[in-house]
Design an enzyme around this catalytic site. Structure first.
Site, PDB file in Angstrom:
ATOM      1  N   ARG A  12       0.896  -1.789  -0.343  1.00  0.00           N
ATOM      2  CA  ARG A  12       0.268  -0.393  -0.552  1.00  0.00           C
ATOM      3  C   ARG A  12       0.699   1.070  -0.127  1.00  0.00           C
ATOM      4  O   ARG A  12       1.949   0.971   0.619  1.00  0.00           O
ATOM      5  CB  ARG A  12      -0.617   0.072   1.314  1.00  0.00           C
ATOM      6  CG  ARG A  12      -0.037   0.249   2.534  1.00  0.00           C
ATOM      7  CD  ARG A  12      -0.480   1.713   2.713  1.00  0.00           C
ATOM      8  NE  ARG A  12       0.484   1.897   4.054  1.00  0.00           N
ATOM      9  CZ  ARG A  12       1.820   1.739   4.653  1.00  0.00           C
ATOM     10  NH1 ARG A  12       2.471   2.403   2.636  1.00  0.00           N
ATOM     11  NH2 ARG A  12       2.702   2.260   4.861  1.00  0.00           N
ATOM     12  N   GLU A  18      -1.335  10.379   8.312  1.00  0.00           N
ATOM     13  CA  GLU A  18      -0.416   9.404   8.912  1.00  0.00           C
ATOM     14  C   GLU A  18      -0.341   9.646  10.019  1.00  0.00           C
ATOM     15  O   GLU A  18      -0.857  10.803  10.716  1.00  0.00           O
ATOM     16  CB  GLU A  18       0.809  10.110   8.030  1.00  0.00           C
ATOM     17  CG  GLU A  18       1.903   9.382   8.060  1.00  0.00           C
ATOM     18  CD  GLU A  18       1.668   8.418   6.612  1.00  0.00           C
ATOM     19  OE1 GLU A  18       1.109   7.315   6.795  1.00  0.00           O
ATOM     20  OE2 GLU A  18       2.340   8.312   6.169  1.00  0.00           O
ATOM     21  N   GLY A 104      11.827  -3.072   2.899  1.00  0.00           N
ATOM     22  CA  GLY A 104      12.039  -2.142   3.042  1.00  0.00           C
ATOM     23  C   GLY A 104      11.517  -0.657   2.054  1.00  0.00           C
ATOM     24  O   GLY A 104      11.968   0.667   2.345  1.00  0.00           O
ATOM     25  N   GLY A 106       8.920   1.081   2.355  1.00  0.00           N
ATOM     26  CA  GLY A 106       7.695   1.491   2.896  1.00  0.00           C
ATOM     27  C   GLY A 106       6.208   1.886   2.287  1.00  0.00           C
ATOM     28  O   GLY A 106       5.537   2.133   2.302  1.00  0.00           O
ATOM     29  N   SER A 108       5.203  -1.078   2.261  1.00  0.00           N
ATOM     30  CA  SER A 108       4.271  -2.459   3.195  1.00  0.00           C
ATOM     31  C   SER A 108       4.321  -3.615   2.588  1.00  0.00           C
ATOM     32  O   SER A 108       3.695  -4.700   2.671  1.00  0.00           O
ATOM     33  CB  SER A 108       2.924  -2.427   3.198  1.00  0.00           C
ATOM     34  OG  SER A 108       2.782  -0.734   4.513  1.00  0.00           O
ATOM     35  N   SER A 109       5.516  -4.007   2.655  1.00  0.00           N
ATOM     36  CA  SER A 109       5.682  -5.661   2.370  1.00  0.00           C
ATOM     37  C   SER A 109       5.568  -6.398   2.873  1.00  0.00           C
ATOM     38  O   SER A 109       5.101  -7.283   3.247  1.00  0.00           O
ATOM     39  CB  SER A 109       7.776  -5.469   1.392  1.00  0.00           C
ATOM     40  OG  SER A 109       7.716  -4.990   2.583  1.00  0.00           O
ATOM     41  N   ASP A 150      -2.092  -0.291   7.723  1.00  0.00           N
ATOM     42  CA  ASP A 150      -1.216  -1.285   6.201  1.00  0.00           C
ATOM     43  C   ASP A 150      -1.645  -2.307   5.875  1.00  0.00           C
ATOM     44  O   ASP A 150      -2.161  -3.036   4.530  1.00  0.00           O
ATOM     45  CB  ASP A 150      -0.190  -1.143   6.265  1.00  0.00           C
ATOM     46  CG  ASP A 150       0.662  -0.169   7.258  1.00  0.00           C
ATOM     47  OD1 ASP A 150       0.480   1.238   6.934  1.00  0.00           O
ATOM     48  OD2 ASP A 150       1.524  -0.286   7.291  1.00  0.00           O
TER      49      ASP A 150
HETATM   50  C1  GLA Z   1       2.773   2.115   9.663  1.00  0.00           C
HETATM   51  C2  GLA Z   1       1.842   1.469  10.807  1.00  0.00           C
HETATM   52  C3  GLA Z   1       0.767   1.566  10.281  1.00  0.00           C
HETATM   53  C4  GLA Z   1       0.524   3.730  11.072  1.00  0.00           C
HETATM   54  C5  GLA Z   1       1.645   4.315  10.012  1.00  0.00           C
HETATM   55  C6  GLA Z   1       2.235   5.441  10.371  1.00  0.00           C
HETATM   56  O1  GLA Z   1       3.080   1.913   8.414  1.00  0.00           O
HETATM   57  O2  GLA Z   1       2.485   0.044  10.422  1.00  0.00           O
HETATM   58  O3  GLA Z   1      -0.325   1.335  11.048  1.00  0.00           O
HETATM   59  O4  GLA Z   1       0.631   3.836  12.391  1.00  0.00           O
HETATM   60  O5  GLA Z   1       3.165   3.651   9.744  1.00  0.00           O
HETATM   61  O6  GLA Z   1       0.934   6.498  10.006  1.00  0.00           O
END
Ligand code: GLA
Length: 339
Positions: A12, A18, A104, A106, A108-109, A150
């Site tokens: 994602r 955030e 790595g 960012g 969300s692997s 995520d």
């Molecule tokens: C990481 C966490 C999420 C969220 C973000 C910040 O990705 O896994 O749950 O808190 O940081 O928005």
């Protein structure tokens, strides 16, 4: 005959909202077309997976408890083991993990691996139920007190749509993403070293604010004066303003207003830098460069922060990537499914 299973879950990118999910706030991520596949034979009492991105395989017996999951080696297997522990899985899978989500990055692997593992381990239920199990599995496996964004973005993605998620009710509203705006994620080159410890600290600061003014989700800027500690007040100010930006962003998506989307992105970045303090000098240089590049509508740090990636909204076809950095042009894609 052996039964085979094949589960896919996307990564994602968070567009806005955030550091709000763990206070029951609003987020607006999108699932992307890059994802992770867990495929293999359904196997009683055992998980054995080899990943195309890791040198060593993961093997553990089922069922397993939380403490055992947190000690699994190599450490990438803790995302799988944590989910198996939370699900109480007794039937495992022997097979492979393959991913098009850059590790790595960012993007969300980890959440993609958790959600694909959950489906491969037979998890059923709504996307919110699967995501909640994966969130707990992630916390169990890694010790990081992550929110649900995520995993829920990965489980609930809708092709061509961003997702406005209310993290209090877990209601997901897919919002059509305009065709004439491109999403480009640029890696700053800075690894997120301090991410897990600083993440827990930010979460604790939000809890300290809530001890004074109640749920940040219900608070307004007028409540901030009651918080004496200036750091805690700043953290709360970010969360309160960010929740408002999520709905403004959703409205701009509905209106197809690219300029407003970009403006909100850049405004959100300033709040993450000044009030939430999750930016770094390397990220600042990158955001400054991107926001002054022709055809870029706006840019901000994305994900937990402390390094990692910047997301930019661009006019179609514009490539704002500075020389030497990696980037990915991502499209809003479908959520996790058995394939
Ligand atoms: C990481 C966490 C999420 C969220 C973000 C910040 O990705 O896994 O749950 O808190 O940081 O928005």
């Amino acid at each position: 005959m052996t039964e085979r299973i094949r589960a896919w879950a996307p990564g994602r990118v968070n567009l806005i909202g955030e550091h709000t999910d763990y206070t029951g706030g609003l987020v607006l991520p999108m699932a992307i077309h890059l994802g992770t596949t867990v495929a293999g034979e359904v196997a009683g009492g055992r998980v054995a997976l080899r990943s195309d991105a890791e040198p060593d395989p993961v093997e553990f017996d089922l069922p397993l408890d939380a403490a055992t999951a947190a000690a699994v080696t190599p450490s990438w297997g803790r995302h799988v083991a944590g989910v198996a522990a939370v699900l109480g899985s007794e039937v495992g899978v022997v097979g492979t993990v393959s991913s098009t989500v850059p590790l790595g990055s960012g993007l969300s692997s980890s959440a993609a691996l958790e959600v694909a593992s959950a489906l491969a381990l037979g998890a059923s239920g709504t996307p919110a139920e699967v995501a909640a199990a994966c969130q707990r599995g992630s916390q169990v496996g890694t010790g990081v007190p992550c929110g649900i964004m995520d995993q829920l973005a990965s489980a609930a993605g809708v092709e061509g749509h961003a997702l406005r998620i209310d993290c209090r009710t877990l209601e997901v509203r897919p919002v059509p993403f305009p065709d004439d705006v491109d999403v480009v994620v640029v890696h700053s080159g800075q690894h997120r070293e301090l991410a897990s410890s600083a993440y827990g600290e930010r979460r604790a600061q939000c809890e300290a604010a809530e001890a004074v003014i109640g749920p940040l989700r219900d608070a307004t800027a007028g409540d901030l004066d009651r918080i004496e500690d200036p750091l805690v007040r700043a953290r709360a100010r970010h969360v309160i303003s960010e929740n408002l930006r999520v709905d403004a962003f959703a409205a701009a998506l509905d209106a197809g207003d690219g300029d407003e989307l970009g403006r909100l992105l850049t405004e959100g970045h300033a709040s993450l830098r000044d009030d939430f303090a999750v930016s770094t000098p390397v990220i600042e240089a990158l955001v400054a460069r991107l926001t002054t590049t022709a055809g870029v509508l706006g840019a901000r740090i994305t994900g937990a922060g402390f390094g990692g990636c910047v997301v930019a909204l661009c006019r179609p076809g514009v490539d704002p990537t500075p020389p030497g950095l990696r980037s990915w042009r991502v499209r809003p894609g479908p959520g996790a499914h058995l394939a």
